[in-house]
Design a protein around this motif. Sequence first.
Motif, mmCIF file in Angstrom:
data_model
loop_
_atom_site.group_PDB
_atom_site.id
_atom_site.type_symbol
_atom_site.label_atom_id
_atom_site.label_comp_id
_atom_site.label_asym_id
_atom_site.label_seq_id
_atom_site.Cartn_x
_atom_site.Cartn_y
_atom_site.Cartn_z
ATOM 1 N N SER A 135 0.831 -1.206 0.000
ATOM 2 C CA SER A 135 0.000 0.000 0.000
ATOM 3 C C SER A 135 0.867 1.259 0.000
ATOM 4 O O SER A 135 0.544 2.240 -0.670
ATOM 5 N N ALA A 136 1.962 1.237 0.741
ATOM 6 C CA ALA A 136 2.876 2.379 0.740
ATOM 7 C C ALA A 136 3.485 2.587 -0.639
ATOM 8 O O ALA A 136 3.634 3.731 -1.098
ATOM 9 N N ALA A 137 3.821 1.502 -1.332
ATOM 10 C CA ALA A 137 4.354 1.619 -2.692
ATOM 11 C C ALA A 137 3.322 2.227 -3.640
ATOM 12 O O ALA A 137 3.659 3.062 -4.497
ATOM 13 N N LEU A 138 2.070 1.840 -3.489
ATOM 14 C CA LEU A 138 1.016 2.398 -4.342
ATOM 15 C C LEU A 138 0.834 3.892 -4.094
ATOM 16 O O LEU A 138 0.656 4.673 -5.043
ATOM 17 N N LEU A 139 0.908 4.315 -2.837
ATOM 18 C CA LEU A 139 0.768 5.733 -2.538
ATOM 19 C C LEU A 139 1.952 6.533 -3.084
ATOM 20 O O LEU A 139 1.785 7.661 -3.558
ATOM 21 N N ILE A 140 3.151 5.968 -3.020
ATOM 22 C CA ILE A 140 4.321 6.654 -3.569
ATOM 23 C C ILE A 140 4.171 6.837 -5.077
ATOM 24 O O ILE A 140 4.454 7.914 -5.629
ATOM 25 N N ILE A 199 -10.386 9.652 -11.103
ATOM 26 C CA ILE A 199 -10.464 8.190 -11.091
ATOM 27 C C ILE A 199 -9.210 7.568 -10.501
ATOM 28 O O ILE A 199 -9.285 6.694 -9.630
ATOM 29 N N PHE A 200 -8.043 8.018 -10.963
ATOM 30 C CA PHE A 200 -6.798 7.392 -10.528
ATOM 31 C C PHE A 200 -6.550 7.562 -9.029
ATOM 32 O O PHE A 200 -6.280 6.570 -8.333
ATOM 33 N N PRO A 201 -6.612 8.780 -8.464
ATOM 34 C CA PRO A 201 -6.363 8.897 -7.025
ATOM 35 C C PRO A 201 -7.392 8.169 -6.168
ATOM 36 O O PRO A 201 -7.054 7.599 -5.127
ATOM 37 N N LEU A 202 -8.660 8.188 -6.621
ATOM 38 C CA LEU A 202 -9.688 7.475 -5.866
ATOM 39 C C LEU A 202 -9.422 5.978 -5.864
ATOM 40 O O LEU A 202 -9.518 5.306 -4.828
ATOM 41 N N GLY A 203 -9.068 5.436 -7.035
ATOM 42 C CA GLY A 203 -8.789 4.006 -7.121
ATOM 43 C C GLY A 203 -7.572 3.598 -6.310
ATOM 44 O O GLY A 203 -7.600 2.587 -5.595
ATOM 45 N N ILE A 204 -6.495 4.385 -6.403
ATOM 46 C CA ILE A 204 -5.284 4.074 -5.650
ATOM 47 C C ILE A 204 -5.532 4.162 -4.142
ATOM 48 O O ILE A 204 -5.103 3.305 -3.365
ATOM 49 N N SER A 205 -6.248 5.201 -3.712
ATOM 50 C CA SER A 205 -6.518 5.369 -2.281
ATOM 51 C C SER A 205 -7.375 4.231 -1.742
ATOM 52 O O SER A 205 -7.085 3.667 -0.675
ATOM 53 N N LEU A 206 -8.436 3.885 -2.482
ATOM 54 C CA LEU A 206 -9.309 2.799 -2.028
ATOM 55 C C LEU A 206 -8.573 1.467 -2.004
ATOM 56 O O LEU A 206 -8.741 0.666 -1.077
ATOM 57 N N LEU A 207 -7.728 1.228 -3.014
ATOM 58 C CA LEU A 207 -6.985 -0.030 -3.061
ATOM 59 C C LEU A 207 -5.980 -0.112 -1.915
ATOM 60 O O LEU A 207 -5.865 -1.158 -1.259
#
Length: 276
Positions: A204-209, A240-248
Amino acid sequence: MQIGSRFTEYGLTGGFFWICQLILLLYSGRTQLLLSNLSTVQLQIPTEISQIGSTAITSLVGALAIITVFVAGLLLDLVAVYFRPMEMSFFGRHIIRNREWLARLVAAHKGYCESDYEAFEQRYGNSSLAKDMLAGFDIFFLWNRERRQRYVETLKRNSGWGLARPYERLWSFLASYVVVQSGSSQLSLMVDQYYLWRAGRAVSAALLIVFFEVQFLIVATEFFQSTTRAPEISIFVTTIFPLGISLLAMAITLGTYSRLCFTLFALVYVTQDKRN
């Protein structure tokens, strides 16, 4: 600490991070530029030691690549403390859910953890997830004093404000209780969930980075270059992208941590009941 398991964990999470970086590089269109720059690099090695030198350099580069992967995994594990406020909120709700029998355990060891347990009891005892979700809409009514105070209290509760030390002490106490009192077969069940949670939190930290890198890339591109596709990319990145990344990221972290908490409290309950 099990060195083999930790290296495996750092290798997997670090490898995932660099795969994300490669995908980001392909997305940004900088791959061809990087390859062209690499092709122009030439190492000046004497003829008589060219074969030995090339072998040594290849081995050194391979070793540095492996070290880079593990270092990335270690840094992701350190950066993942970003999710601690959400984890403390989940932990507090598990305490309230199990307070009927957990209070007896705390009373038997009140010299160590009674004050920490009372801190969570006061913070989460009269709240629920539904109430906190409804209180989030109070941000639109900050002019009302009552709603403003309720929103601030909910914000403190969800952020774990002032509960970092009680959280660490109480979590360590419950984990130590299971380790000391339960058998090795039960302990392996919690260890599996623990490693899964650590790996999921690092992913999850990698996805946020990656999300922040993409945001910076788009902003920099729009600032220095004016392209016809800029508005379309900007809409995608900011919706779409930030919402998807945050939810994931939240789903991975909270999902694995919830499983860990269920396993921890179940083992504590079974171990306490077995002793009694």
